[in-house]
Design a protein around this motif. Sequence first.
Motif, PDB file in Angstrom:
ATOM      1  N   ARG A  54     -24.410  -6.403 -16.483  1.00  0.00           N
ATOM      2  CA  ARG A  54     -25.631  -6.952 -15.910  1.00  0.00           C
ATOM      3  C   ARG A  54     -25.615  -8.478 -15.935  1.00  0.00           C
TER       4      ARG A  54
ATOM      5  N   SER B 106     -23.016  -2.289 -20.530  1.00  0.00           N
ATOM      6  CA  SER B 106     -24.040  -2.485 -19.493  1.00  0.00           C
ATOM      7  C   SER B 106     -24.672  -3.866 -19.611  1.00  0.00           C
TER       8      SER B 106
ATOM      9  N   GLY C 292     -29.481  -0.586 -22.965  1.00  0.00           N
ATOM     10  CA  GLY C 292     -28.177   0.034 -22.784  1.00  0.00           C
ATOM     11  C   GLY C 292     -27.226  -0.413 -23.857  1.00  0.00           C
TER      12      GLY C 292
ATOM     13  N   TYR D 152     -19.939  -1.469 -13.884  1.00  0.00           N
ATOM     14  CA  TYR D 152     -19.807  -0.983 -15.256  1.00  0.00           C
ATOM     15  C   TYR D 152     -18.333  -0.821 -15.617  1.00  0.00           C
TER      16      TYR D 152
END
Length: 340
Positions: A66, A62, A58, A72
């Motif tokens: 993560r 992202s 990504g 997001y």
Amino acid sequence: MGFITFPILQTARKSGLAVNDSGSQLHINCPFCGDTKRRLYLYSNTEQYHCFHCGAHGNAVSLYARRTGLSYASAYHVLVADEMLHFPLPAVQKPPEREPAGIEQRDAVYRALLDLLPLSAEHHQNLSGRGLSDQAIVANSYRSLQDGKELRDKIAAQLSSRYDLNGVPGFYFRDNAWRLCSYSGLLIPIRAMTGQIQGIQIRRENTKRMKYVWLSSAGKPYGTAARSWIHVTGNCAQNTAVITEGPLKGDVASALSGNALFICVPGVAAIKYLPDTLKSLHLTSVQEAFDMDKLRNPQVVAARKRLRQVVTDCGLPCKTLIWSENYNGIDDYLAAKRIS
Ligand SMILES: [Zn+2]
């Protein structure tokens, strides 16, 4: 309002990852799958990341989301608020061409690739007919590749479990798997003076145009273009080398002249790596031996002049070899001379 593209390297650092270097395709251990072979790639040309072990991929937002457990949208707002990160970046028109992996990596992958393939009886017969002994055919590791996507996918799957295929021309990544992009035909290893495989050329069948092509994945996702690598064949300790065009021609001519040293450029004008090759060998003189029919082609004549200049600039005297026009290539001439 457009969204901001955040720089992947700085964002990775902000998220606590150890990114010490810069570069267009830096790779580090993947924090998401526990990978320890540095298979998470950070691409600063596209500002994306991709783990070739677990498939995590990504953009910078992202990655940050993560890593931090934020949504997001929240991650985006955190990054926008960081003044060090949201300086405007030039729009990416066309990603810069990917650099090929180093020769050690290419050599290891290409050797493993050749190990998976046979040499067809037809190709063996053709090589014998050109004047190569069985011993030379084995030593040079020629192989045959048939048509078929299934075969290519299987080869790429096997190799990707053992090697990093990033930057190896011929391989690309699509639909969560590495793929092999190759014409079918006779595979010819292109070797450095160390014997390492630089790249692979393919002699295609049933075609008049582009009979010899590189194994290359230019233009494919995560693919890499081959470079105009030079093939060195024969006894590298010799002080005199013959420059010719085409690796197979060079292999044959070398074998027919008692393992003489041949330097094979991929094309008369493809001489980018010639100075490095000339300087790495122990040469005191060079001979050039291009096909006889080309002596009359004005473009080739100009290209040969440039090549001779490159040789001279390396401090080496350069002589042109001429033989009977009944034989086009030096390999044809040597083969005929041996029989008569
Ligand atoms: Zn991973």
